[in-house]
Each structure stands twice: as structure tokens, then as C-alpha cells.
Motif scaffolding. Structure first.
Motif, PDB file in Angstrom:
ATOM      1  N   SER A 114      18.646  35.414  50.327  1.00 39.81           N
ATOM      2  CA  SER A 114      20.039  35.412  49.872  1.00 39.81           C
ATOM      3  C   SER A 114      20.067  35.823  48.403  1.00 39.81           C
ATOM      4  N   VAL A 115      20.937  36.786  48.078  1.00 40.79           N
ATOM      5  CA  VAL A 115      21.109  37.252  46.698  1.00 40.79           C
ATOM      6  C   VAL A 115      22.575  37.109  46.316  1.00 40.79           C
ATOM      7  N   ASN A 116      22.831  36.305  45.304  1.00 40.82           N
ATOM      8  CA  ASN A 116      24.211  36.069  44.842  1.00 40.82           C
ATOM      9  C   ASN A 116      25.134  35.682  45.985  1.00 40.82           C
ATOM     10  N   GLY A 117      24.600  34.875  46.898  1.00 42.36           N
ATOM     11  CA  GLY A 117      25.388  34.358  48.014  1.00 42.36           C
ATOM     12  C   GLY A 117      25.475  35.280  49.208  1.00 42.36           C
ATOM     13  N   ILE A 118      24.823  36.453  49.153  1.00 46.80           N
ATOM     14  CA  ILE A 118      24.864  37.417  50.248  1.00 46.80           C
ATOM     15  C   ILE A 118      23.474  37.520  50.878  1.00 46.80           C
ATOM     16  N   GLN A 119      23.381  37.287  52.191  1.00 42.25           N
ATOM     17  CA  GLN A 119      22.093  37.408  52.878  1.00 42.25           C
ATOM     18  C   GLN A 119      21.767  38.875  53.112  1.00 42.25           C
ATOM     19  N   LEU A 120      20.525  39.250  52.832  1.00 40.53           N
ATOM     20  CA  LEU A 120      20.121  40.639  52.998  1.00 40.53           C
ATOM     21  C   LEU A 120      19.916  41.028  54.457  1.00 40.53           C
ATOM     22  N   SER A 121      19.880  40.043  55.334  1.00 38.74           N
ATOM     23  CA  SER A 121      19.796  40.302  56.776  1.00 38.74           C
ATOM     24  C   SER A 121      20.262  39.052  57.507  1.00 38.74           C
ATOM     25  N   SER A 122      20.368  39.159  58.813  1.00 34.05           N
ATOM     26  CA  SER A 122      20.695  37.986  59.623  1.00 34.05           C
ATOM     27  C   SER A 122      19.548  36.978  59.570  1.00 34.05           C
ATOM     28  N   ARG A 123      19.888  35.708  59.549  1.00 34.76           N
ATOM     29  CA  ARG A 123      18.838  34.680  59.626  1.00 34.76           C
ATOM     30  C   ARG A 123      18.679  34.188  61.066  1.00 34.76           C
ATOM     31  N   HIS A 124      19.517  34.696  61.971  1.00 40.25           N
ATOM     32  CA  HIS A 124      19.484  34.255  63.370  1.00 40.25           C
ATOM     33  C   HIS A 124      18.684  35.218  64.249  1.00 40.25           C
ATOM     34  N   ASP A 125      18.977  36.516  64.125  1.00 42.80           N
ATOM     35  CA  ASP A 125      18.277  37.503  64.951  1.00 42.80           C
ATOM     36  C   ASP A 125      18.286  38.835  64.208  1.00 42.80           C
ATOM     37  N   ARG A 126      17.287  39.039  63.366  1.00 45.86           N
ATOM     38  CA  ARG A 126      17.257  40.231  62.520  1.00 45.86           C
ATOM     39  C   ARG A 126      17.168  41.512  63.341  1.00 45.86           C
ATOM     40  N   MET A 127      16.410  41.501  64.433  1.00 46.49           N
ATOM     41  CA  MET A 127      16.254  42.711  65.220  1.00 46.49           C
ATOM     42  C   MET A 127      17.529  43.053  65.980  1.00 46.49           C
ATOM     43  N   ALA A 128      18.267  42.063  66.416  1.00 52.63           N
ATOM     44  CA  ALA A 128      19.547  42.341  67.085  1.00 52.63           C
ATOM     45  C   ALA A 128      20.506  43.023  66.109  1.00 52.63           C
ATOM     46  N   GLU A 129      20.490  42.576  64.848  1.00 48.55           N
ATOM     47  CA  GLU A 129      21.321  43.199  63.828  1.00 48.55           C
ATOM     48  C   GLU A 129      20.880  44.642  63.579  1.00 48.55           C
ATOM     49  N   VAL A 130      19.572  44.854  63.518  1.00 51.99           N
ATOM     50  CA  VAL A 130      19.042  46.198  63.300  1.00 51.99           C
ATOM     51  C   VAL A 130      19.460  47.133  64.428  1.00 51.99           C
ATOM     52  N   ASN A 131      19.298  46.690  65.674  1.00 47.84           N
ATOM     53  CA  ASN A 131      19.624  47.542  66.815  1.00 47.84           C
ATOM     54  C   ASN A 131      21.119  47.825  66.898  1.00 47.84           C
ATOM     55  N   LEU A 132      21.929  46.847  66.538  1.00 47.53           N
ATOM     56  CA  LEU A 132      23.371  47.060  66.527  1.00 47.53           C
ATOM     57  C   LEU A 132      23.732  48.140  65.518  1.00 47.53           C
ATOM     58  N   ASN A 133      23.059  48.117  64.371  1.00 51.58           N
ATOM     59  CA  ASN A 133      23.313  49.115  63.341  1.00 51.58           C
ATOM     60  C   ASN A 133      22.854  50.501  63.784  1.00 51.58           C
ATOM     61  N   ILE A 134      21.664  50.569  64.349  1.00 52.06           N
ATOM     62  CA  ILE A 134      21.115  51.861  64.779  1.00 52.06           C
ATOM     63  C   ILE A 134      21.938  52.460  65.918  1.00 52.06           C
ATOM     64  N   ASP A 135      22.532  51.611  66.742  1.00 53.34           N
ATOM     65  CA  ASP A 135      23.342  52.100  67.864  1.00 53.34           C
ATOM     66  C   ASP A 135      24.572  52.880  67.396  1.00 53.34           C
ATOM     67  N   GLN A 136      24.922  52.765  66.110  1.00 55.27           N
ATOM     68  CA  GLN A 136      26.057  53.525  65.583  1.00 55.27           C
ATOM     69  C   GLN A 136      25.730  55.009  65.423  1.00 55.27           C
ATOM     70  N   LEU A 137      24.439  55.340  65.388  1.00 52.23           N
ATOM     71  CA  LEU A 137      24.045  56.724  65.174  1.00 52.23           C
ATOM     72  C   LEU A 137      24.335  57.578  66.404  1.00 52.23           C
TER      73      LEU A 137
END
Length: 435
Positions: free
Chosen positions: A44-67
Motif C-alpha cells: 500500500s502506497v499513500n493508502g492505495i494498494q498496488l494490486s489486489s490483496r485477495h486474488d492478484r492473478m484474477a485482477e491481472v487476467n481481468l486487465n489483460i482481457d481488455q486487450l
């Protein structure tokens, strides 16, 4: 300096020495950072998490699916925790991945506590620094955390990314015809048929035109503008609808008022005081307000397909629309063959912590308290001034318009409002002596 940082930066120094030098020059002491543990670990940086703390790979795949499918060259804006570049380079058939850092201090922090050597060593990867001149290139994905945490050098690129997303959202919302707007069009059919076309105003060339917005800097310019307006051979004055009230209160009667928004009503247009003032309107306005206007009315359309139903009834010329009533007002001035256009009160920001002249906070559906502190632009003094995402997109659209009209000289009189590329600054007192 940690062992992880030493390993990571060694690769960057070998491949991108300028990027490495910039990263090493940063201090991370100002960052309020700590580890956050959930099902996964993140920072967490200045109150903002740099990634999900629950399922980082699910977040990554959701982002990549936008391509788009079969994206061979991808641009990634913001490093996050490094999950996105790692997954893209290891699991997708990319030819090249361009990674642009939006916050260099956060990059140093991430390199100090996480191992990024695998993807940094990949020959398909290129690492870049964000600058105020950086362009947004498609297709792209981004670290949502760093859109909030972008540093000053990354802020312009961050704004371009946010405008892109906003434009996509607006385009989707217009894929179906808005029933409320179509109802307004139907109510205004008779007016569209009988009122004059905006192009009739182009017939008399104007060398100099003043365009007045309702930004906070208008207040300080009113006395000078009043003197200009009282001159026998004064320049043409075009006002946006929300600027009419402060102008009339100060004895200034514009030649033309431009109005495009369906929410504009008699509180803004003051039809009982409109005698002798021309109104250029888009047929989204209430017919009751239009009918009560005492001056002449001129119809204009936008280029969007939304207006096709009206074009089938009667042709009217189009004015440029970039999200704000300021854009068609400026386009009108240019189409009236103005050699110089002077912007007064066109701040597109919140100098002195105000939204508008003459209107209280919230009266025009804009609240200072609701504006994100990380949304800012530079003003004509080179200082940061708070703004909104909508205003940032309006600036972008206005700058694009100015670029394609090199034969018109644009001036702004506010030092406190947003700096507009291609628009020269002229003090209001100098403007008065010039005109």
C-alpha cells in the motif's frame, strides 16, 4: 539499498541506463508505504494498494482481457507490482511490450522489495519514462493504482488515459438514442423548422471576437470587459449560457449567447432580459425556454448521428462539440472569420477554489469538495491548479481544435486558469488597450 534492488537495477542499467539513473535519483522517503496481507500480499502506497490483496492473478487476467485479440505489440502504463508485465511476457505471444513508468519513486520502492528480474531480462520488453510529451498509444492496459499515484511527469499521460476511458464510456452511452433528448427534439420540431440557421451569422466577417466563459477569473475581468463593451466599435462578444447572468448583472450585453445543454433553463438564460441578444442553440434545450427568448434564435447541430433525425426535417449547420459549450462558442467565432479570438473566464479549472463566477458551489452541478486532488493542470503561471476530469477532456478537445486552425490567433486573459496549448496569454488591461 536492498539486494533485490541491486539485482533489478543492474538489468535496467545495462539495458536502459537513462531510466536507471532516473530511478536511482529518486527518494522514497515521502511515500507512506507498508505491506498488506490478505490471501495475497501487496504493498500500500499513500493508502492505495498496488494490486489486489485477495486474488492478484484474477485482477491481472481481468486487465489483460481488455486487450484486443491478437495484440502483438502492447503498451503498459504503470508498473504496479510487476504482475502485468510478467504475465504478458511469459504467457502471451507478444512481439513487444512497452512499459512506461507513471511514478518513478514507486518503481524504486517496488524494485527494492520484489524480484522483477525475469521480465526485465526479456528481450521483448522496453522500459520508458513518462514525460509531459508522452503520447498514448493503443492497444494498452494500465495499472489502476498508478493512475491515482502518477507523479508530475506522469500526470499528463495519466490524464490522456482517463480521457480515453471517459470517451469510450460516452461513446457506449450514445450507441442507443437517448429517449429524453429525442423527446426534446420532437418538442422543438416547429422551432427547428422556423428558426434561422447559425450559418447566417457567418455572413458578416469579424476581425476580433471575445468569447466569455463563466470561470472564476471572469469576476476580476468584468470591470475591464464592461468598458470594452461600452465602446462604439466594440468587438463582437459571444457568451456561453452560464456567463450571461454575471455579464448582465454588470451591464454587459453580449451579442450572442451559445447554449447546448439540456439542463439549461430560465435561471441561466434569463429570457426576460434577452431583448436584442442572439441565441445560438442546439435543439436539446427546453422549448419553453426557447420560446420565451426575446432576441433572434439560430439553430445549430452537432456532428453526432444523434442529430440525424433533425437533419431529415431541416438542414442546419454544425458547430464543433468537444463536451463543453465553450467549444461551439469558439467554433462560431472562427466561422465568423475572426482573425483573433480572446478567451475571458475560460479557466477549465478551479482557481481560488471556486468553480464559476456568480454561481455558488454546486449550483451548476459541480462541487469543489468532490474533485479528486490528483486531478490538476498547470495554469498560465506554471503552477498547479485543481481541475476535473471533464475539464481536462475539454482542454484536450480545445487544444486539438486550435491546432487545426492556424490562421486564427487565440488569446486567454487569465493567468490563474488552465494553460491551453496554442493559446497566447494577454492581460485583460492590455486587451482593453488593444481593442
Amino acid at each position: 539499498m536492498t539486494d533485490l534492488f541491486t539485482s533489478n537495477i543492474a538489468i535496467i542499467e545495462r539495458r536502459w541506463p537513462i531510466v536507471a539513473a532516473t530511478i536511482k535519483s529518486q527518494s522514497i522517503n515521502h511515500l507512506d508505504s507498508h505491506l498488506v496481507q490478505g490471501q495475497n500480499q501487496t504493498i500500500s502506497v499513500n493508502g492505495i494498494q498496488l494490486s489486489s490483496r485477495h486474488d492478484r492473478m484474477a485482477e491481472v487476467n481481468l486487465n489483460i482481457d481488455q486487450l484486443p485479440s491478437h495484440s502483438h505489440i502492447v503498451h503498459l502504463y504503470g508498473l504496479g507490482l510487476g504482475d502485468l508485465p510478467r504475465e504478458l511476457l511469459l504467457s502471451y505471444p507478444l512481439e513487444k511490450l512497452n512499459v512506461t513508468l507513471l511514478n518513478v519513486a514507486i518503481t524504486q520502492l517496488v524494485l527494492s522489495y520484489t524480484d522483477q528480474t525475469d521480465w526485465l531480462s526479456n528481450p521483448k520488453c522496453e522500459l520508458h519514462l513518462a514525460t509531459p510529451e508522452s503520447t498514448l498509444i493503443l492497444p494498452f492496459i494500465t495499472s489502476s493504482a498508478e493512475l491515482v499515484l502518477a507523479d508530475d511527469d506522469g500526470a499528463v499521460l495519466r490524464n490522456k488515459i482517463l480521457i480515453h476511458y471517459q470517451t469510450l464510456f460516452a461513446a457506449r452511452s450514445h450507441q442507443t438514442q437517448d429517449p429524453q433528448i429525442l423527446a426534446r427534439f420532437q418538442q422543438n420540431t416547429a422551432l427547428v423548422q422556423q428558426d434561422d440557421d447559425v450559418s447566417e451569422l457567418y455572413l458578416v466577417p469579424r476581425q476580433q471576437v471575445i468569447v466569455v466563459g463563466a470561470g472564476p477569473s471572469l469576476e476580476a475581468a468584468l470591470s475591464q470587459l464592461e468598458c470594452i463593451s461600452k465602446r462604439k466599435n466594440r468587438p463582437l462578444i459571444i457568451a456561453v449560457d452560464t456567463a450571461l447572468k454575471p455579464l448582465l448583472q454588470n451591464g454587459i450585453r453580449p451579442n450572442i449567447v451559445v447554449s447546448i445543454d439540456a439542463d439549461i433553463n430560465e435561471t441561466h438564460l434569463l429570457p426576460t432580459q434577452s431583448a436584442g441578444i442572439n441565441l445560438v442553440y442546439f435543439p436539446r434545450l427546453s422549448s419553453e425556454v426557447l420560446i420565451r427568448w426575446q432576441g433572434k434564435r439560430f439553430v445549430a447541430y452537432g456532428k453526432h448521428a444523434l442529430y440525424d433525425s433533425l437533419r431529415a426535417i431541416k438542414h442546419h449547420d454544425t458547430l464543433y462539440t468537444g463536451g463543453s459549450v465553450l467549444h461551439p462558442a469558439v467554433d462560431l467565432a472562427v466561422k465568423m472569420q475572426a482573425k483573433e479570438v480572446f478567451l475571458i473566464g475560460c479557466d477549465l479549472s478551479f482557481p481560488n477554489n471556486k468553480t464559476h463566477t456568480c454561481w455558488a458551489d454546486g449550483e451548476l452541478n459541480m462541487h469543489i469538495a468532490s474533485q479528486a486532488s490528483h486531478q490538476w493542470v498547470l495554469n498560465n503561471q506554471g503552477k498547479k491548479v485543481t481541475t476535473s476530469l471533464s475539464f481536462i477532456s475539454y482542454i484536450d478537445a480545445l487544444e486539438a481544435y486550435i491546432r487545426v486552425h492556424p490562421n486564427t490567433v487565440f488569446h486567454t486573459t487569465s493567468t490563474l486558469g488552465a494553460k491551453i496549448k496554442g493559446c497566447q496569454h494577454m492581460d485583460i488591461k492590455n486587451l482593453r488597450s488593444k481593442l
